[in-house]
Design an enzyme around this catalytic site. Sequence first.
Site, mmCIF file in Angstrom:
data_model
loop_
_atom_site.group_PDB
_atom_site.id
_atom_site.type_symbol
_atom_site.label_atom_id
_atom_site.label_comp_id
_atom_site.label_asym_id
_atom_site.label_seq_id
_atom_site.Cartn_x
_atom_site.Cartn_y
_atom_site.Cartn_z
ATOM 1 N N LYS A 235 0.827 -1.013 0.115
ATOM 2 C CA LYS A 235 -0.053 -0.044 -0.216
ATOM 3 C C LYS A 235 0.748 1.052 0.110
ATOM 4 C CE LYS A 235 -3.769 2.076 0.968
ATOM 5 N NZ LYS A 235 -3.531 2.959 -0.371
ATOM 6 N N LYS B 270 5.396 2.444 8.301
ATOM 7 C CA LYS B 270 4.444 3.223 8.676
ATOM 8 C C LYS B 270 3.147 2.349 8.900
ATOM 9 C CE LYS B 270 4.036 6.945 6.018
ATOM 10 N NZ LYS B 270 3.606 7.898 5.031
ATOM 11 N N LYS C 52 5.557 2.211 -3.130
ATOM 12 C CA LYS C 52 5.252 3.619 -3.395
ATOM 13 C C LYS C 52 5.409 3.637 -5.078
ATOM 14 C CE LYS C 52 5.191 7.517 -1.395
ATOM 15 N NZ LYS C 52 4.434 7.814 0.059
ATOM 16 N N THR D 164 -4.468 13.208 6.670
ATOM 17 C CA THR D 164 -3.047 13.320 6.898
ATOM 18 C C THR D 164 -2.717 14.603 7.781
ATOM 19 O OG1 THR D 164 -2.447 12.299 4.637
ATOM 20 C CG2 THR D 164 -0.551 13.068 6.004
ATOM 21 N N ASN E 21 -1.748 19.577 0.118
ATOM 22 C CA ASN E 21 -2.647 19.106 1.097
ATOM 23 C C ASN E 21 -2.322 18.859 2.423
ATOM 24 O OD1 ASN E 21 -3.772 16.129 2.276
ATOM 25 N ND2 ASN E 21 -5.340 16.840 0.892
ATOM 26 N N SER F 245 -7.077 5.800 4.435
ATOM 27 C CA SER F 245 -7.063 4.895 3.232
ATOM 28 C C SER F 245 -7.391 3.500 3.668
ATOM 29 C CB SER F 245 -5.674 4.828 2.749
ATOM 30 O OG SER F 245 -5.223 5.894 2.019
HETATM 31 N N1 GLU Z 1 0.986 9.023 0.249
HETATM 32 C C1 GLU Z 1 0.450 9.077 1.712
HETATM 33 C C2 GLU Z 1 1.786 8.440 2.502
HETATM 34 O O1 GLU Z 1 2.915 8.637 1.969
HETATM 35 C C3 GLU Z 1 -0.664 7.951 1.834
HETATM 36 C C4 GLU Z 1 -0.438 6.533 1.336
HETATM 37 C C5 GLU Z 1 -1.785 5.732 1.282
HETATM 38 O O2 GLU Z 1 -2.993 6.219 1.675
HETATM 39 O O3 GLU Z 1 -1.881 4.603 0.801
HETATM 40 O O4 GLU Z 1 1.590 7.920 3.592
#
Ligand code: GLU
Length: 448
Positions: free
Chosen positions: A70, A94, A106, A190, A221, A349
Amino acid sequence: MADELNPFHIVQGQLRLAVDNLDLGDSVYNLLKDPMRVIEVAVPVRMDDGRLETYIGYRAQHTDATGPTKGGIRFHPSVSIDEVKGLSMWMTFKTAVMGLPYGGAKGGVICDPQQMSERELEELSRGYIRRLAPMMGPEVDIPAPDVNTSPQIMGWMLDEFDRVRGQHLPGFITGKPLVLGGSEGRTSATGRGVVFTILDAARRIGLDVRGATAAIQGFGNVGSYTAHYLHQAGVRVVAVEDVRGGAYNPAGLDVPKLLKHVARTRTVHGFADSAEINTQDLFGLDVDILVPAALENQIDEANARLVKAKIIAEAANGPTTPEGDHLLASRGVFIIPDILCNAGGVTVSYFEWVQNTMGYYWPPQEVDRKLKAMMTKAFDTVYKMKQAHQVSMREAAYLVAVHRVAEAAEARGWVHRKRAPEIPSDQLQAMATPVPEVAAVPPTSIGH
Ligand code: GLU
């Protein structure tokens, strides 16, 4: 890229430290030091003037020990394969800190979205997903927004994936528009989570947030929602900055007005009742809370010397270099590490994906309540680890995360963490059969 600024090498260093502190051994380190899969794609786009341009993109899937991978997709000129690999590993840690049933991934495309029309961006978004669709899916790898990617882009990507598969699969992507199965509270999540962790940190160090001051670098954002929720909590936001300029007012910026200005002009630059400020000066302001909410490696050793803040909330991924981190830690600054601080996004998410799986949707209050509960629990877990091991919040977060991923890898039979009992050498010699060596299972049997 200088080695000490390479996100992939930085996260490998963080992993090594945690593996050593937990005494997990080389097998766990070797298993997790590289993404399990890295894909490079070339995406042709017909530009508005008729030219055909090819954009290079990547997707790194780090580990699926704890579930499908994810993580977001960023569109930026500075995207590189090592950046994407490093960011995929940060996503693993994370999600593990939060206890979510995911591994990390990513994606990124090397492009400058500011120079592209909406139609060109749509074609790029669709083409990127077409290339990657065989390696993605709601139970395989689930993308989301990141730097310069929006709910609209998620909408195009979902549509492309649905077309390729000939099915409706809303759980394929998160951060999509509400009407396509997005979640309430995802866009603000976030920033909302960043502020929950700041409130928790303030409580721990005895800082009264009402009347406390904050500065924010980056006003996309994450930065803008952080400003909004800090303001709501009674914090005086005195400085903000984005790629086009800064706004500083020692008496506190009028945040609601600032947000309207940004909605209109797409930058904080030129905001009334404020002076211009640059990054260096913003980092050195005499504020209680500093929020880097832009890109990696913003607070280095030189900048770190200027910092006067008591709390640094890492809203961005990897905003502090290891040297900067070391210096700040030695000066007793309370750093809320990125893998905890900005985890609100991926947490909502997860809620979005759960709602897609159920086909049943929650009201905003429910999302907010659940997010708060999960962020507070994760903060407490990390804080307890910090106290127990007398380490920084960052090291503590890695101890929690790496322990969880290692446990999953062990339960799958990928590694054997436990050592054979120590046997004195004289007894060993007397034994007929040698003690079996307990190490990593040979790669052929690692099923991923
Ligand atoms: N891009 C965000 C992060 O770095 C969210 C990733 C997601 O929701 O999967 O955590």
